[in-house]
Design an enzyme around this catalytic site. Structure first.
Site, short mmCIF file in Angstrom:
data_model
loop_
_atom_site.label_atom_id
_atom_site.label_comp_id
_atom_site.label_asym_id
_atom_site.label_seq_id
_atom_site.Cartn_x
_atom_site.Cartn_y
_atom_site.Cartn_z
N HIS A 51 0.74 -1.12 -0.04
CA HIS A 51 0.01 0.01 -0.02
C HIS A 51 1.04 1.37 0.21
CE1 HIS A 51 0.48 -0.88 4.46
NE2 HIS A 51 0.92 0.27 4.32
C1 T46 Z 1 3.06 0.43 6.85
C2 T46 Z 1 3.73 -0.67 7.09
C3 T46 Z 1 5.35 -0.69 6.89
C4 T46 Z 1 -3.60 -0.76 13.91
O1 T46 Z 1 -4.82 -1.06 14.60
N1 T46 Z 1 -2.83 0.32 14.15
C5 T46 Z 1 -1.72 0.51 13.65
O2 T46 Z 1 -1.10 1.51 13.99
C6 T46 Z 1 -1.38 -0.08 12.57
C7 T46 Z 1 -0.09 0.08 11.58
C8 T46 Z 1 -1.93 -1.19 11.92
N2 T46 Z 1 -3.13 -1.54 12.83
C9 T46 Z 1 -3.98 -2.79 12.36
C10 T46 Z 1 -5.07 -2.68 11.07
C11 T46 Z 1 -4.88 -4.11 10.51
O3 T46 Z 1 -5.99 -4.78 11.15
O4 T46 Z 1 -3.26 -3.77 12.40
C12 T46 Z 1 -3.58 -4.85 11.36
C13 T46 Z 1 -2.53 -5.05 10.47
O5 T46 Z 1 -2.13 -3.73 9.65
P1 T46 Z 1 -1.66 -3.81 8.16
O6 T46 Z 1 -2.35 -4.96 7.26
O7 T46 Z 1 -1.89 -2.28 7.47
O8 T46 Z 1 -0.06 -3.95 8.43
P2 T46 Z 1 1.21 -4.06 7.29
O9 T46 Z 1 2.29 -4.61 7.92
O10 T46 Z 1 0.66 -4.48 6.03
O11 T46 Z 1 1.53 -2.29 7.24
C14 T46 Z 1 1.82 -1.78 8.11
C15 T46 Z 1 1.24 -0.35 8.36
O12 T46 Z 1 -0.23 -0.39 8.30
C16 T46 Z 1 1.68 0.65 7.13
O13 T46 Z 1 1.17 2.03 7.46
O14 T46 Z 1 3.64 1.39 6.20
O15 T46 Z 1 3.40 -1.64 8.13
#
Ligand code: T46
Length: 140
Positions: A51
């Site tokens: 993303h």
């Molecule tokens: C990014 C890369 C490097 C939260 O509730 N709070 C938070 O601060 C974050 C980051 C995530 N979440 C929840 C949202 C989803 O249900 O944690 C779950 C996994 O998040 P996501 O699928 O977005 O995780 P990544 O590893 O794909 O991405 C993350 C960050 O979201 C993003 O901003 O730049 O790490």
């Protein structure tokens, strides 16, 4: 280094007891820290990220283990290897990011300029490409 993405050095304080790194808001990184989160226990087969963000600025540090971060900007695509607490990847602006090649012991700490906000995410690659085209056109 590519625009909006750069590796920065982080000073390590190492003595016989072990190591310590410190990152200070508005000193080591030029944004106010609103959030810190950690990614860990990732299966090496899995990819995360995929993303971009509209506004968020982040510093990513592999405080244990290693992983690869692929960044795509308006100009190019580049891979960065994060494998030490003394290197941080600063990612600002419109950058598509993907993280993979996680070692099982990897702990990726991310320091962020904003609170968590799902509206700041661009989760479809087509929308990211449209957004960078629009930004390039409006800058011309
Ligand atoms: C990014 C890369 C490097 C939260 O509730 N709070 C938070 O601060 C974050 C980051 C995530 N979440 C929840 C949202 C989803 O249900 O944690 C779950 C996994 O998040 P996501 O699928 O977005 O995780 P990544 O590893 O794909 O991405 C993350 C960050 O979201 C993003 O901003 O730049 O790490």
């Amino acid at each position: 280094m590519i625009s909006n993405v750069r590796l920065i050095d982080i000073v390590e304080h190492i003595d016989y007891r072990g190591g310590l790194i410190a990152i200070e808001s508005l000193k080591d990184i030029l944004f106010d820290i609103k959030r810190v989160y950690c990614i860990y226990g990732v299966n090496p087969e899995n990819k995360r990220g995929e993303h971009a963000h509209k506004k968020l600025k982040q510093l990513m540090v592999a405080i244990a283990g290693k992983c690869t971060v692929k960044c795509q900007t308006v100009e190019e695509i580049k891979e960065f290897e994060l494998c030490s607490p003394n290197k941080g990847l600063l990612v600002e602006g419109l950058v598509w990011r993907e993280m993979y090649n996680f070692s099982r012991d990897c702990v990726l700490m991310v320091i962020a300029s904003e609170y968590y906000d799902e509206h700041d995410y661009i989760r479809k690659h087509d929308d990211f490409v449209k957004a960078i085209k629009n930004r390039t056109l409006s800058a011309d």
